[in-house]
Design a protein around this motif. Structure first.
Motif, mmCIF file in Angstrom:
data_model
loop_
_atom_site.group_PDB
_atom_site.id
_atom_site.type_symbol
_atom_site.label_atom_id
_atom_site.label_comp_id
_atom_site.label_asym_id
_atom_site.label_seq_id
_atom_site.Cartn_x
_atom_site.Cartn_y
_atom_site.Cartn_z
ATOM 1 N N TYR A 86 -5.096 -13.033 37.209
ATOM 2 C CA TYR A 86 -5.364 -14.007 36.145
ATOM 3 C C TYR A 86 -6.326 -15.101 36.610
ATOM 4 O O TYR A 86 -6.888 -15.819 35.775
ATOM 5 C CB TYR A 86 -4.053 -14.643 35.675
ATOM 6 C CG TYR A 86 -3.369 -13.861 34.585
ATOM 7 C CD1 TYR A 86 -3.669 -14.094 33.251
ATOM 8 C CD2 TYR A 86 -2.427 -12.891 34.885
ATOM 9 C CE1 TYR A 86 -3.049 -13.382 32.240
ATOM 10 C CE2 TYR A 86 -1.795 -12.175 33.890
ATOM 11 C CZ TYR A 86 -2.107 -12.418 32.554
ATOM 12 O OH TYR A 86 -1.490 -11.712 31.559
ATOM 13 N N CYS B 273 -14.722 -11.406 34.069
ATOM 14 C CA CYS B 273 -13.984 -10.421 33.277
ATOM 15 C C CYS B 273 -14.894 -9.741 32.254
ATOM 16 O O CYS B 273 -14.754 -8.542 31.978
ATOM 17 C CB CYS B 273 -12.824 -11.093 32.554
ATOM 18 S SG CYS B 273 -11.493 -11.658 33.645
ATOM 19 N N MET C 115 -10.988 -4.298 28.288
ATOM 20 C CA MET C 115 -9.730 -4.969 28.531
ATOM 21 C C MET C 115 -8.780 -4.663 27.372
ATOM 22 O O MET C 115 -9.140 -4.825 26.205
ATOM 23 C CB MET C 115 -9.963 -6.478 28.656
ATOM 24 C CG MET C 115 -8.727 -7.280 28.993
ATOM 25 S SD MET C 115 -9.124 -9.026 29.220
ATOM 26 C CE MET C 115 -7.499 -9.701 29.470
ATOM 27 N N ASN D 96 -5.086 -5.398 27.606
ATOM 28 C CA ASN D 96 -3.773 -6.036 27.579
ATOM 29 C C ASN D 96 -3.724 -7.202 28.556
ATOM 30 O O ASN D 96 -4.434 -7.216 29.573
ATOM 31 C CB ASN D 96 -2.688 -5.016 27.948
ATOM 32 C CG ASN D 96 -1.292 -5.541 27.706
ATOM 33 O OD1 ASN D 96 -1.089 -6.377 26.826
ATOM 34 N ND2 ASN D 96 -0.331 -5.068 28.493
ATOM 35 N N PHE D 97 -2.895 -8.204 28.209
ATOM 36 C CA PHE D 97 -2.513 -9.265 29.136
ATOM 37 C C PHE D 97 -1.180 -8.854 29.741
ATOM 38 O O PHE D 97 -0.120 -8.995 29.113
ATOM 39 C CB PHE D 97 -2.390 -10.610 28.411
ATOM 40 C CG PHE D 97 -3.709 -11.152 27.919
ATOM 41 C CD1 PHE D 97 -4.518 -11.917 28.759
ATOM 42 C CD2 PHE D 97 -4.142 -10.899 26.632
ATOM 43 C CE1 PHE D 97 -5.732 -12.420 28.316
ATOM 44 C CE2 PHE D 97 -5.349 -11.412 26.178
ATOM 45 C CZ PHE D 97 -6.157 -12.153 27.021
ATOM 46 N N SER E 102 -1.168 -9.204 35.493
ATOM 47 C CA SER E 102 -2.570 -8.799 35.638
ATOM 48 C C SER E 102 -3.247 -8.763 34.284
ATOM 49 O O SER E 102 -2.603 -8.688 33.237
ATOM 50 C CB SER E 102 -2.650 -7.413 36.292
ATOM 51 O OG SER E 102 -2.034 -6.443 35.445
ATOM 52 N N LEU E 103 -4.581 -8.787 34.334
ATOM 53 C CA LEU E 103 -5.420 -8.512 33.175
ATOM 54 C C LEU E 103 -5.772 -7.035 33.222
ATOM 55 O O LEU E 103 -6.436 -6.585 34.169
ATOM 56 C CB LEU E 103 -6.682 -9.377 33.206
ATOM 57 C CG LEU E 103 -6.451 -10.902 33.240
ATOM 58 C CD1 LEU E 103 -7.779 -11.636 33.443
ATOM 59 C CD2 LEU E 103 -5.767 -11.364 31.968
ATOM 60 N N ASP E 104 -5.315 -6.266 32.253
ATOM 61 C CA ASP E 104 -5.380 -4.805 32.314
ATOM 62 C C ASP E 104 -6.642 -4.283 31.637
ATOM 63 O O ASP E 104 -6.949 -4.658 30.497
ATOM 64 C CB ASP E 104 -4.149 -4.191 31.647
ATOM 65 C CG ASP E 104 -2.864 -4.576 32.361
ATOM 66 O OD1 ASP E 104 -2.929 -4.802 33.584
ATOM 67 O OD2 ASP E 104 -1.810 -4.643 31.694
ATOM 68 N N TYR E 105 -7.335 -3.387 32.349
ATOM 69 C CA TYR E 105 -8.517 -2.699 31.828
ATOM 70 C C TYR E 105 -8.236 -1.198 31.827
ATOM 71 O O TYR E 105 -7.572 -0.686 32.740
ATOM 72 C CB TYR E 105 -9.757 -2.964 32.690
ATOM 73 C CG TYR E 105 -10.345 -4.345 32.533
ATOM 74 C CD1 TYR E 105 -11.475 -4.562 31.749
ATOM 75 C CD2 TYR E 105 -9.781 -5.441 33.181
ATOM 76 C CE1 TYR E 105 -12.019 -5.835 31.610
ATOM 77 C CE2 TYR E 105 -10.308 -6.713 33.045
ATOM 78 C CZ TYR E 105 -11.427 -6.892 32.253
ATOM 79 O OH TYR E 105 -11.967 -8.149 32.102
#
Length: 395
Positions: A283, A290, A314, A316-317, A321-324
């Motif tokens: 984050y 990002c 991207m 999801n939050f 983590s910030l999901d890709y």
């Protein structure tokens, strides 16, 4: 020749019922030869020409079997023609020219009987060769390539086809010589029903094997996934079961009926293999970075041979983590090519993110505490401030 006229046999009687009939037959033959020697000679010459033509066709069929470049259908037909019996050729020529020579009734009936026997047997041989040739072609029964579809089951199919063809030929011969085959056919039908009910499971797997031959869902050597639970390489396909060598090493044996009744994935001829990777960054990653991550990953994928970039975004939050999500295809049938391309993409992403200062997230948890008055307290002590040095007094 009243004696000759009284000895004429009807079509529903046997040709020779006693020794006297045989003697009568030879007497009629001698009289016929003496009275029609010229027409007999012409008919014999015509018959010889017909035999030569038919024998030449049989030789042509033998040559067609050896011509691999002509395709499978000419070779299948050629193999059937090559199995033409010389006795059938002679009897066919005799049947064609017998009318011109005006033979006596006994001679004509003899030619007709022998031609019926030869034709029935020859038809059974032709049908057998055609059916087995088609089955072997659909099964891809090629020992040099090592990809026989059914292996030992082909031998059972040959036996069944041969038995059916010659049983039908025998019934046709008996019917033509005046034997009542109604009871025999009924007995065979009842016996067939009884055998079918007793061996219902075996025949079910046999028909499943025939479905594998003609539909070709897989062949020996293919990698398949069965019922989304078992993945392995097909080692042998038999009359009742198919044997797979699973990716973990053990041999899996599945009945042919059960194999075709459930979902089956053939992974051998996959023209496009898809890879889906999940990337999680911390984050603390700046929003500008990002926003650049999809373009960075796209450049990594497009540099790989046979790799086709689909998307990276991207999604999801996450909890930590910030999901890709990264998705790309590899245009290759070989699974090893796909594995190498995916490996290179993963390693290059690690190298590039490290150079860009982008950190991958891992599961973390932060605990916050509050003071009695409800204000948040940091989970670590605040650093102490050093006291300021005292100013010297002014004089």
């Amino acid at each position: 020749m009243s004696k000759t006229g009284n000895a004429a046999t009807s079509e529903d009687q046997a040709l020779f019922q006693s020794v006297a009939d045989i003697e009568l037959f030879w007497e009629q033959v001698l009289v016929w030869i003496a009275n029609h020697y010229l027409s007999i000679a012409i008919a014999g010459a015509a018959g010889a020409v017909i035999v030569a033509i038919l024998y030449g066709l049989r030789m042509l069929g033998t040559r067609l079997c050896r011509r691999q470049h002509l395709g499978h259908w000419p070779r299948i037909v050629g193999r059937a023609i090559a199995r033409t019996n010389l006795f059938f050729i002679v009897m066919l020529a005799s049947k064609i020219v017998s009318g011109y020579a005006a033979p006596p009734a006994v001679v004509a009936d003899t030619v007709r009987f022998l031609f019926t026997v030869a034709a029935a047997i020859q038809a059974a041989i032709w049908v057998r060769e055609l059916v087995i040739g088609i089955v072997e072609h659909r099964a891809g029964d090629d020992e040099e390539s090592g990809y026989s579809t059914l292996g030992s089951a082909i031998g059972i199919i040959r036996l069944l086809v041969t038995a059916v063809c010659f049983i039908v030929a025998t019934l046709a011969i008996l019917d033509n010589v005046g034997v009542n085959i109604t009871g025999l056919v009924a007995s065979l039908g009842i016996g067939g029903i009884a055998i079918g009910l007793a061996a219902q499971g075996i025949f079910s797997d046999l028909f499943a094997s025939l479905a594998i031959i003609f539909d070709r869902p897989f062949r020996r050597g293919d990698t398949v996934n069965w019922d989304k639970t078992t993945t392995g390489t097909v080692e042998a396909i038999g009359l009742k079961t198919t044997r797979l060598r699973s990716v973990t090493g053990e041999e899996v044996i599945i009945s042919n009926t059960n194999l075709l009744n459930k979902e089956l994935h053939n992974l051998t001829h996959t023209m496009r293999r898809r890879a889906t990777l999940m990337l999680g960054v911390t984050y603390q990653t700046p929003p500008e970075t990002c926003r650049r991550i999809p373009d960075i990953v796209k450049g990594i994928v497009t540099r790989q041979d046979k790799a086709v970039f689909l998307h990276c975004s991207m999604i999801n939050f996450g909890a930590s983590s910030l999901d890709y999500e990264l998705m790309f295809d590899v245009l290759a049938e070989d699974a090893e090519v796909f594995n190498r391309a995916r490996h290179e993409v993963c390693i290059t992403i690690l190298e590039t993110f490290a150079a860009e200062g982008i950190q991958f997230a891992y599961p973390t948890q932060t605990t916050f505490t509050a003071a009695p008055d409800g204000t948040m307290v940091m989970p670590y002590p605040e650093p102490e401030t050093s006291p300021k040095p005292a100013r010297p007094a002014k004089a």
